[in-house]
Write a protein that holds these residues in place. Structure first.
Motif, PDB file in Angstrom:
ATOM      1  N   LEU A  76       1.082  -1.013  -0.195  1.00  0.00           N
ATOM      2  CA  LEU A  76      -0.384   0.414  -0.013  1.00  0.00           C
ATOM      3  C   LEU A  76       0.818   0.904   0.083  1.00  0.00           C
ATOM      4  CD1 LEU A  76      -2.910  -0.811   2.416  1.00  0.00           C
ATOM      5  CD2 LEU A  76      -2.858  -1.309   0.078  1.00  0.00           C
ATOM      6  N   ASN A  77       1.959   1.533   0.023  1.00  0.00           N
ATOM      7  CA  ASN A  77       3.077   2.278  -0.033  1.00  0.00           C
ATOM      8  C   ASN A  77       3.903   1.983  -1.207  1.00  0.00           C
ATOM      9  OD1 ASN A  77       2.357   2.616   2.009  1.00  0.00           O
ATOM     10  ND2 ASN A  77       4.079   2.787   3.370  1.00  0.00           N
TER      11      ASN A  77
ATOM     12  N   SER B 148       9.646   1.889   7.063  1.00  0.00           N
ATOM     13  CA  SER B 148       7.770   1.652   6.789  1.00  0.00           C
ATOM     14  C   SER B 148       7.681   0.528   7.687  1.00  0.00           C
ATOM     15  CB  SER B 148       7.537   0.959   5.810  1.00  0.00           C
ATOM     16  OG  SER B 148       7.995  -0.620   5.538  1.00  0.00           O
ATOM     17  N   PRO B 149       6.238   0.288   8.350  1.00  0.00           N
ATOM     18  CA  PRO B 149       5.082  -0.530   9.234  1.00  0.00           C
ATOM     19  C   PRO B 149       6.391  -1.620   8.975  1.00  0.00           C
ATOM     20  CG  PRO B 149       3.296   0.080   7.226  1.00  0.00           C
ATOM     21  CD  PRO B 149       5.268   0.387   7.578  1.00  0.00           C
ATOM     22  N   HIS B 150       6.740  -2.242   8.213  1.00  0.00           N
ATOM     23  CA  HIS B 150       7.655  -3.706   8.759  1.00  0.00           C
ATOM     24  C   HIS B 150       8.754  -3.439   9.553  1.00  0.00           C
ATOM     25  CE1 HIS B 150      10.717  -2.852   5.448  1.00  0.00           C
ATOM     26  NE2 HIS B 150       9.702  -2.587   4.206  1.00  0.00           N
ATOM     27  N   GLU B 151       9.336  -2.588  10.043  1.00  0.00           N
ATOM     28  CA  GLU B 151      10.229  -1.966  10.884  1.00  0.00           C
ATOM     29  C   GLU B 151       9.809  -2.916  12.212  1.00  0.00           C
ATOM     30  OE1 GLU B 151      12.994  -1.025  10.718  1.00  0.00           O
ATOM     31  OE2 GLU B 151      13.135  -0.452   8.460  1.00  0.00           O
TER      32      GLU B 151
ATOM     33  N   LEU C  22       1.506   6.967  -0.097  1.00  0.00           N
ATOM     34  CA  LEU C  22       0.114   6.162  -0.237  1.00  0.00           C
ATOM     35  C   LEU C  22      -0.170   5.552  -1.154  1.00  0.00           C
ATOM     36  CD1 LEU C  22      -1.777   4.314   2.031  1.00  0.00           C
ATOM     37  CD2 LEU C  22      -3.819   6.588   1.183  1.00  0.00           C
ATOM     38  N   GLY C  23      -0.804   4.522  -1.988  1.00  0.00           N
ATOM     39  CA  GLY C  23      -0.835   4.035  -3.360  1.00  0.00           C
ATOM     40  C   GLY C  23      -0.498   2.158  -3.715  1.00  0.00           C
TER      41      GLY C  23
END
Length: 177
Positions: free
Chosen positions: A13-14, A92-95, A127-128
């Protein structure tokens, strides 16, 4: 359990951060791999990455990498570079991410002996759901990098006579209704 795992890491989503899952799905669609190789779209696993790395002799990861250079430029990082630092994986949110997972596994024991990351420099991570043209253009080189790592590990992949649909679901327009 697979001896070798290929993990596509990133947030679909990024924009360009989704290059890992995009590449993993494109690899599976275009190549037949032997049973000792498992390819996963791992998304944004954070420290759950530890579980995805356990029991493996080797892992090849694909992710967006923050580094100097033009968007879409491809980088290869080995285990020592990943643990030491230098290039940053896209924040990103995977940290927390790969570096922390490897350090934890080295402390506890059981880390794969062979760890390699193939990454590309993102043009954007806003976002995209679509990769930028530069990042989409890097996907063939990332796949070739993964295939070269597999060959180095003694694993041969065969190109599918008829590639399947990679199911890049996040790029599809929502159904009307």
């Amino acid at each position: 359990m697979a001896r070798v795992r290929v993990l596509g890491i990133g947030n679909v989503l990024n924009t360009d951060d989704g290059v890992g899952p995009f590449t993993a799905r494109t690899l599976v669609a275009g190549w037949e791999l032997p049973p000792e190789v498992e390819v996963l779209d791992a998304g944004t696993p954070g420290l759950d990455l530890v579980g995805l790395l356990q029991g493996l002799s080797a892992v090849v990861l694909v992710d967006a990498v923050q580094d100097r250079g033009a968007p879409g430029e491809v980088r290869r990082l080995d285990r020592a570079q990943l643990v030491r630092g230098g290039q940053r994986l896209v924040t990103s949110p995977h940290e927390p991410g790969l570096r922390e997972a490897l350090q934890l596994m080295e402390f506890q024991g059981g880390a794969p002996a062979d760890v390699t990351l193939w990454g590309a420099i993102p043009a954007c991570t806003t976002l995209g759901t679509a990769l930028s043209p530069a990042m989409r253009g890097a996907v063939p080189a990332l796949i070739e990098g993964v295939l070269s790592e597999l060959r180095r590990l003694g694993v041969e992949a065969r190109r599918r006579a008829v590639p399947s649909d990679p199911d890049i679901w996040w790029e599809r327009a929502p159904a009307a209704g």
